[in-house]
Write a protein that holds these residues in place. Sequence first.
Motif, PDB file in Angstrom:
ATOM      1  N   GLU A 164      -3.654   0.075  -4.728  1.00 10.23           N
ATOM      2  CA  GLU A 164      -4.228   1.418  -4.747  1.00 10.23           C
ATOM      3  C   GLU A 164      -5.511   1.509  -3.946  1.00 10.23           C
ATOM      4  OE1 GLU A 164      -4.586   2.523  -8.847  1.00 10.23           O
ATOM      5  OE2 GLU A 164      -2.419   2.555  -9.137  1.00 10.23           O
ATOM      6  N   SER A 165      -5.880   2.729  -3.633  1.00 10.33           N
ATOM      7  CA  SER A 165      -7.111   3.018  -2.908  1.00 10.33           C
ATOM      8  C   SER A 165      -8.287   2.313  -3.575  1.00 10.33           C
ATOM      9  CB  SER A 165      -7.341   4.530  -2.910  1.00 10.33           C
ATOM     10  OG  SER A 165      -8.597   4.839  -2.380  1.00 10.33           O
ATOM     11  N   ILE A 223       0.844  -1.200   0.000  1.00  9.08           N
ATOM     12  CA  ILE A 223       0.000   0.000   0.000  1.00  9.08           C
ATOM     13  C   ILE A 223       0.872   1.240   0.000  1.00  9.08           C
ATOM     14  CG2 ILE A 223      -1.665   1.353   1.348  1.00  9.08           C
ATOM     15  CD1 ILE A 223      -2.833  -1.413   2.286  1.00  9.08           C
ATOM     16  N   ALA A 236      -7.642   1.679   2.002  1.00  9.45           N
ATOM     17  CA  ALA A 236      -8.137   3.000   2.372  1.00  9.45           C
ATOM     18  C   ALA A 236      -7.602   4.071   1.416  1.00  9.45           C
ATOM     19  CB  ALA A 236      -7.708   3.332   3.795  1.00  9.45           C
ATOM     20  N   SER A 237      -8.358   5.133   1.318  1.00  7.61           N
ATOM     21  CA  SER A 237      -7.936   6.288   0.533  1.00  7.61           C
ATOM     22  C   SER A 237      -7.036   7.139   1.426  1.00  7.61           C
ATOM     23  CB  SER A 237      -9.162   7.085   0.080  1.00  7.61           C
ATOM     24  OG  SER A 237      -8.746   8.215  -0.640  1.00  7.61           O
ATOM     25  N   LEU A 238      -5.750   7.166   1.121  1.00  8.72           N
ATOM     26  CA  LEU A 238      -4.779   7.889   1.933  1.00  8.72           C
ATOM     27  C   LEU A 238      -4.150   9.020   1.127  1.00  8.72           C
ATOM     28  CD1 LEU A 238      -3.025   4.752   3.447  1.00  8.72           C
ATOM     29  CD2 LEU A 238      -4.609   6.262   4.642  1.00  8.72           C
TER      30      LEU A 238
END
Length: 121
Positions: free
Chosen positions: A31-32, A25, A77-79
């Motif tokens: 990817e998200s 990640i 997760a979207s980071l």
Amino acid sequence: MKISISNSSDKPIYRQLFDQISMQILKGELESGFALPSIRVAAKELRVSVITVKKAWEELETQGFINTVAGKGCFVASLSEEELLEKKTKMVENKLLKDLEYYKSMNMKACDFIDLVKKMY
């Protein structure tokens, strides 16, 4: 998602899973929104217990790497770039703290350690 489990490692299998997935990640390889396999599917494919995979997935969620959506599964997760950098820094610091204990036990001076790192890097 590439995972390699070593039964001869001193590191627990759930930790091997956590480390490899979190690293993928952080490197942008996962990817998200990427859907992780279900706990049962991952356990079967990796030939480990469901409890082991569950523990790894829970740790990934606790550390903010994945989100669980009830009835749908676990997703990366979207980071933000800032969050990724923060997580990378924290992981490096944790690893370095463990390693520094070893070097300190050998009475290595900080300046010698820094010079060695600079030379090797």
